[in-house]
Design a protein around this motif. Sequence first.
Motif, PDB file in Angstrom:
ATOM      1  N   ASP A  31       0.830  -1.209   0.000  1.00 24.55           N
ATOM      2  CA  ASP A  31       0.000   0.000   0.000  1.00 24.55           C
ATOM      3  C   ASP A  31       0.864   1.259   0.000  1.00 24.55           C
ATOM      4  OD1 ASP A  31      -2.244  -1.604   0.072  1.00 24.55           O
ATOM      5  OD2 ASP A  31      -2.569  -1.350   2.236  1.00 24.55           O
ATOM      6  N   HIS A  58       1.333   6.216   8.773  1.00 22.67           N
ATOM      7  CA  HIS A  58      -0.095   6.488   8.622  1.00 22.67           C
ATOM      8  C   HIS A  58      -0.868   5.240   8.196  1.00 22.67           C
ATOM      9  CE1 HIS A  58       1.278  10.689   8.603  1.00 22.67           C
ATOM     10  NE2 HIS A  58       0.078  10.927   9.080  1.00 22.67           N
ATOM     11  N   VAL A  59      -0.257   4.394   7.403  1.00 24.43           N
ATOM     12  CA  VAL A  59      -0.916   3.189   6.908  1.00 24.43           C
ATOM     13  C   VAL A  59      -0.999   2.119   7.997  1.00 24.43           C
ATOM     14  CG1 VAL A  59      -0.596   1.242   5.307  1.00 24.43           C
ATOM     15  CG2 VAL A  59      -0.412   3.584   4.475  1.00 24.43           C
ATOM     16  N   ILE A  62      -4.170   1.852  10.168  1.00 22.41           N
ATOM     17  CA  ILE A  62      -5.320   1.466   9.341  1.00 22.41           C
ATOM     18  C   ILE A  62      -5.263  -0.029   9.056  1.00 22.41           C
ATOM     19  CG2 ILE A  62      -6.406   1.769   7.080  1.00 22.41           C
ATOM     20  CD1 ILE A  62      -5.249   4.677   7.168  1.00 22.41           C
ATOM     21  N   ALA A  63      -4.094  -0.518   8.698  1.00 26.52           N
ATOM     22  CA  ALA A  63      -3.929  -1.943   8.392  1.00 26.52           C
ATOM     23  C   ALA A  63      -4.167  -2.785   9.633  1.00 26.52           C
ATOM     24  CB  ALA A  63      -2.535  -2.203   7.831  1.00 26.52           C
ATOM     25  N   LEU A  66      -8.108  -3.197  10.167  1.00 29.40           N
ATOM     26  CA  LEU A  66      -8.902  -3.830   9.127  1.00 29.40           C
ATOM     27  C   LEU A  66      -8.986  -5.330   9.384  1.00 29.40           C
ATOM     28  CD1 LEU A  66      -7.611  -2.037   5.915  1.00 29.40           C
ATOM     29  CD2 LEU A  66      -9.783  -1.694   7.078  1.00 29.40           C
TER      30      LEU A  66
END
Length: 70
Positions: A31, A58-59, A62-63, A66
């Motif tokens: 990503d 930042h990712v 979020i990962a 999920l």
Amino acid sequence: QLALREHLGTVWRVLRRCGLGAADADDAAQDVFWILARRLGKVPPRAERYFLLSTALHVAPIADVLPGDD
């Protein structure tokens, strides 16, 4: 392609230190580099490392939230 070779290991380690498992870190790294690819003309080569690492930070959260197939 050069950014991938130079920075993939560092990005992956940052993602792992953020608490992602190995498979999730692989996905999140993909990503991160996809985001760089979409902004290629806007990120100067000298800023790629900073961009990639800040994007990884930042990712990662979020990962982590999920739903996955763990």
